[in-house]
Design a protein around this motif. Structure first.
Motif, PDB file in Angstrom:
ATOM      1  N   LYS A  89       0.831  -1.201   0.000  1.00 32.84           N
ATOM      2  CA  LYS A  89       0.000   0.000   0.000  1.00 32.84           C
ATOM      3  C   LYS A  89       0.867   1.253   0.000  1.00 32.84           C
ATOM      4  O   LYS A  89       1.889   1.321   0.678  1.00 32.84           O
ATOM      5  CB  LYS A  89      -0.915   0.028   1.229  1.00 32.84           C
ATOM      6  CG  LYS A  89      -1.799   1.266   1.315  1.00 32.84           C
ATOM      7  CD  LYS A  89      -2.715   1.235   2.529  1.00 32.84           C
ATOM      8  CE  LYS A  89      -1.973   1.614   3.795  1.00 32.84           C
ATOM      9  NZ  LYS A  89      -2.903   1.795   4.945  1.00 32.84           N
ATOM     10  N   THR A  91       0.234   5.469   0.401  1.00 36.47           N
ATOM     11  CA  THR A  91      -0.708   6.538   0.714  1.00 36.47           C
ATOM     12  C   THR A  91      -0.251   7.834   0.064  1.00 36.47           C
ATOM     13  O   THR A  91       0.887   8.267   0.242  1.00 36.47           O
ATOM     14  CB  THR A  91      -0.829   6.737   2.235  1.00 36.47           C
ATOM     15  OG1 THR A  91      -1.307   5.514   2.822  1.00 36.47           O
ATOM     16  CG2 THR A  91      -1.809   7.860   2.554  1.00 36.47           C
ATOM     17  N   THR A 103      -6.545  12.567   0.695  1.00 36.58           N
ATOM     18  CA  THR A 103      -5.674  11.416   0.916  1.00 36.58           C
ATOM     19  C   THR A 103      -6.280  10.174   0.261  1.00 36.58           C
ATOM     20  O   THR A 103      -7.511   9.997   0.268  1.00 36.58           O
ATOM     21  CB  THR A 103      -5.442  11.166   2.417  1.00 36.58           C
ATOM     22  OG1 THR A 103      -4.568  10.048   2.587  1.00 36.58           O
ATOM     23  CG2 THR A 103      -6.749  10.894   3.142  1.00 36.58           C
ATOM     24  N   TYR A 104      -5.437   9.352  -0.327  1.00 36.08           N
ATOM     25  CA  TYR A 104      -5.861   8.127  -1.008  1.00 36.08           C
ATOM     26  C   TYR A 104      -4.851   7.022  -0.731  1.00 36.08           C
ATOM     27  O   TYR A 104      -3.656   7.281  -0.544  1.00 36.08           O
ATOM     28  CB  TYR A 104      -5.944   8.338  -2.527  1.00 36.08           C
ATOM     29  CG  TYR A 104      -6.912   9.394  -2.961  1.00 36.08           C
ATOM     30  CD1 TYR A 104      -8.230   9.076  -3.285  1.00 36.08           C
ATOM     31  CD2 TYR A 104      -6.515  10.727  -3.066  1.00 36.08           C
ATOM     32  CE1 TYR A 104      -9.121  10.057  -3.690  1.00 36.08           C
ATOM     33  CE2 TYR A 104      -7.408  11.710  -3.468  1.00 36.08           C
ATOM     34  CZ  TYR A 104      -8.702  11.363  -3.782  1.00 36.08           C
ATOM     35  OH  TYR A 104      -9.582  12.340  -4.181  1.00 36.08           O
ATOM     36  N   ASP A 105      -5.342   5.784  -0.727  1.00 36.60           N
ATOM     37  CA  ASP A 105      -4.478   4.613  -0.612  1.00 36.60           C
ATOM     38  C   ASP A 105      -4.415   3.927  -1.970  1.00 36.60           C
ATOM     39  O   ASP A 105      -5.461   3.586  -2.547  1.00 36.60           O
ATOM     40  CB  ASP A 105      -5.009   3.642   0.443  1.00 36.60           C
ATOM     41  CG  ASP A 105      -4.979   4.233   1.845  1.00 36.60           C
ATOM     42  OD1 ASP A 105      -4.094   5.077   2.101  1.00 36.60           O
ATOM     43  OD2 ASP A 105      -5.820   3.852   2.670  1.00 36.60           O
TER      44      ASP A 105
END
Length: 215
Positions: A89, A91, A103-105
């Motif tokens: 992952k 971020t 914010t995004y993963d």
């Protein structure tokens, strides 16, 4: 009468020049690139410290990463894959100046294709959490931005998810070529219209002058 026609022709020619200039300015404004976001911070697997990219030093990388999380161009899913199928992952935090805004993963190695997760808790608000099919270029975009990922080639299938045919990234740029071609065609058409109008006005003036003298 002749003087009036000359004045009319001069006014029409001036108006046409003004229109052409305004169209040229508008075209240039459309072609000008939009100001990229202030920057992005990337954290995740293999990164000992946050990867900080700013528009003034890495504009191309900032825009490319932002494009990966632009949910307007992504396909939303009703649910996400199993945790075991997500892989590493990363971020991504989008900043405006020094202020975190989104914010995004990102999961570039997820089974079945890259995935994007938008958490419900955002830096400045709370929204509905959502999963999206990521772009096939996600892994390579992150790698070129500085994330320690193995080099891959993009699978071509419309830009989101899956894909079968593998082609190097630098061979694919049809949109830019089409935009340039249409821009040149538009300029040529405008020039032809302007020439035709000037010729028409000139012929009309000459015809009226001849008619005036033959009376």
């Amino acid at each position: 009468m002749v003087r009036r026609m000359r004045r009319l022709a001069a006014v029409a020619a001036g108006a046409m020049v003004a229109v052409l200039l305004s169209l040229t300015v508008a075209e240039a404004a459309k072609a000008a690139p939009k100001t990229p976001p202030a920057g992005v911070d990337i954290t995740g697997h293999g990164l000992a410290e946050p990867l900080q990219l700013r528009a003034d030093t890495h504009p191309a990388h900032v825009v490319a990463v932002i494009e990966q999380v632009n949910h307007r161009g992504l396909v939303r899913q009703s649910g996400g894959p199993k945790k075991a199928d997500l892989g590493p992952k990363y971020t991504v935090v989008v900043l405006a100046g020094d202020v975190p805004k989104q914010t995004y993963d990102l999961y570039p190695k997820a089974v079945g294709g890259p995935r994007v997760f938008r958490p419900a808790k955002q830096p400045d608000r709370k929204i509905t959490a959502a999963w999206y099919l990521g772009r096939v270029s996600m892994s390579e975009t992150l790698r070129t931005a500085g994330v320690p990922l193995e080099r891959t080639y993009e699978a071509v299938s419309g830009g989101v998810g899956g894909g079968e045919r593998i082609i190097p990234e630098d061979t694919l740029n049809p949109a830019q070529d089409l935009n340039e071609a249409f821009s040149e065609l538009r300029r040529l058409l405008l020039l032809n219209i302007a020439v035709m109008l000037v010729i028409t006005i000139g012929l009309a003036g000459i015809a009226l002058l001849i008619r005036r003298r033959t009376r």
